[in-house]
Design a protein around this motif. Structure first.
Motif, PDB file in Angstrom:
ATOM      1  N   ARG A 195      32.068  39.493  34.964  1.00  0.00           N
ATOM      2  CA  ARG A 195      31.644  40.289  34.125  1.00  0.00           C
ATOM      3  C   ARG A 195      30.611  40.377  33.196  1.00  0.00           C
ATOM      4  O   ARG A 195      30.386  39.914  32.229  1.00  0.00           O
ATOM      5  N   GLY A 196      29.599  39.268  34.629  1.00  0.00           N
ATOM      6  CA  GLY A 196      28.592  38.580  33.464  1.00  0.00           C
ATOM      7  C   GLY A 196      28.593  37.520  32.660  1.00  0.00           C
ATOM      8  O   GLY A 196      27.558  37.432  31.830  1.00  0.00           O
ATOM      9  N   GLY A 197      29.762  36.542  32.477  1.00  0.00           N
ATOM     10  CA  GLY A 197      30.073  35.813  31.926  1.00  0.00           C
ATOM     11  C   GLY A 197      30.899  35.622  30.258  1.00  0.00           C
ATOM     12  O   GLY A 197      31.352  35.225  29.688  1.00  0.00           O
ATOM     13  N   SER A 198      31.629  37.233  30.120  1.00  0.00           N
ATOM     14  CA  SER A 198      32.624  37.116  30.004  1.00  0.00           C
ATOM     15  C   SER A 198      33.155  38.276  29.728  1.00  0.00           C
ATOM     16  O   SER A 198      32.895  39.517  30.182  1.00  0.00           O
ATOM     17  N   ALA A 199      34.558  38.188  29.900  1.00  0.00           N
ATOM     18  CA  ALA A 199      35.538  39.467  29.985  1.00  0.00           C
ATOM     19  C   ALA A 199      36.574  39.612  28.878  1.00  0.00           C
ATOM     20  O   ALA A 199      37.035  38.818  28.358  1.00  0.00           O
ATOM     21  N   ASP A 200      37.155  40.950  28.927  1.00  0.00           N
ATOM     22  CA  ASP A 200      38.742  41.071  27.736  1.00  0.00           C
ATOM     23  C   ASP A 200      39.291  39.780  28.708  1.00  0.00           C
ATOM     24  O   ASP A 200      39.743  40.138  30.200  1.00  0.00           O
ATOM     25  N   ILE A 201      40.915  39.519  27.834  1.00  0.00           N
ATOM     26  CA  ILE A 201      41.966  39.006  28.111  1.00  0.00           C
ATOM     27  C   ILE A 201      42.844  39.206  28.983  1.00  0.00           C
ATOM     28  O   ILE A 201      43.127  39.225  29.994  1.00  0.00           O
TER      29      ILE A 201
END
Length: 146
Positions: A47-53
């Protein structure tokens, strides 16, 4: 080494999975990360280095069939280990240490993949991939129905 032809069934698939996972977990011992934690980091990386928990939890529940509570614990462990950090909203993102660990474990996994699959003909791998994807789809459908 060549082995006698084997009919593909759950036992053969399971043996391949557990043997490969044991090798992967052996690689992870050095990092201090668990198998589930690396799967969480993999999800964030895709996800490009960030994601929803919640999405990470859902991916772990759906992908490795663990309970949501355990999946959330995995995310909490990654935050506590400073491999992920809170971001605006319900997001987490890589820390420098998390990005480095992910890169290192991916590289080690890629080397293992070459050793295990490197000399298998591409057509055989494509066929096996299609068969396993179909079995997974069918099993997931049955799980959803139960």
């Amino acid at each position: 080494m060549t082995t006698a032809p084997t009919t593909v069934n759950g036992q053969v698939i399971g043996q391949a999975h557990y043997a490969t996972r044991a090798l992967l977990e052996g690689l992870l011992v050095q990092s201090g990360a668990t198998f589930h934690q690396t799967l969480g980091l993999n999800y964030v990386a895709t996800r490009g280095g960030s994601a929803d928990i919640g999405a990470i939890v859902d991916a772990l529940v759906g992908g490795v069939k663990i309970e949501a509570e355990l999946a959330r614990t995995v995310v909490d462990e990654l935050i506590a280990a400073k491999l992920l950090e809170a971001a605006p909203g319900d997001l987490v993102r890589f820390t420098d240490a998390g990005a480095e660990l992910h890169a290192n474990t991916r590289a080690a996994g890629a080397e293992l993949t070459v050793r295990l699959y490197g000399d298998i003909p591409a057509a055989d791998l494509e066929t096996a991939g299609r068969v396993l994807a179909l079995v997974t789809e069918r099993a997931n459908s049955e799980l959803a129905a139960s």
